[in-house]
Design an enzyme around this catalytic site. Sequence first.
Site, short mmCIF file in Angstrom:
data_model
loop_
_atom_site.label_atom_id
_atom_site.label_comp_id
_atom_site.label_asym_id
_atom_site.label_seq_id
_atom_site.Cartn_x
_atom_site.Cartn_y
_atom_site.Cartn_z
CG LEU A 75 -0.03 26.19 -16.64
CD1 LEU A 75 1.24 25.62 -15.96
CD2 LEU A 75 -1.03 27.29 -16.08
CB CYS A 76 -1.39 26.24 -23.74
SG CYS A 76 -0.29 25.08 -24.05
CG HIS A 77 0.26 32.43 -23.58
ND1 HIS A 77 1.45 31.45 -23.21
CD2 HIS A 77 0.37 33.49 -22.63
CE1 HIS A 77 1.99 32.16 -22.13
NE2 HIS A 77 1.34 33.16 -21.89
CG MET A 113 2.57 23.04 -26.30
SD MET A 113 3.06 21.51 -26.04
CE MET A 113 1.89 20.55 -25.72
CD GLU A 114 -0.63 26.37 -29.73
OE1 GLU A 114 -1.21 26.84 -28.94
OE2 GLU A 114 0.71 26.26 -29.78
CG ASP A 128 -14.30 8.72 -32.35
OD1 ASP A 128 -14.87 7.68 -31.38
OD2 ASP A 128 -15.02 9.52 -32.82
#
Length: 166
Positions: A75-77, A113-114, A128
């Site tokens: 749902l993120c653009h 969010m980014e 990692d």
Amino acid sequence: MSKLTHLDDKGEARMVDVTDKAVTEREARAEATIRMQPETLRMIVDGEHPKGDVLATARIAGIMAAKRTHDLIPLCHALNLTSVKVELTPGEDGASVHILTRCKLSGQTGVEMEALTAASIAALTLYDMCKAVDKGMVVDNVRLLEKKGGRSGHWVAGAGCSTTPA
């Protein structure tokens, strides 16, 4: 409390319609910390890690992740980011790396969010690359620090405030 924007009137998930929102300058800053054994940090800082420049790789991973957030989080653009910065700083405690990210654009929706994705993926990349020598690392304190722009205005973590632009 505001309603959740990713739910419609029936409570079903939806992508927020930003068609009618104004294009404004938007910026978000986020952070994360990864805690490790002092020897692991020493290897990273001294350039002795067998996988090479761990910090440079994590920085690039963070930038790439910010650009692909819409592929990772439903749902993120898809956003046309104009700037992504990822800073990785060895902690003064001798056993951590602090990650600070900043994302910017001129657009119709925010970049929180980014910025959070960039911080998270940079930390996970460090994990990692270093897990062979330190499986006990802990990714910690992933959070939004600040967001600017848009209808909700300026928000700063811990300040308990939000100012709406005039």
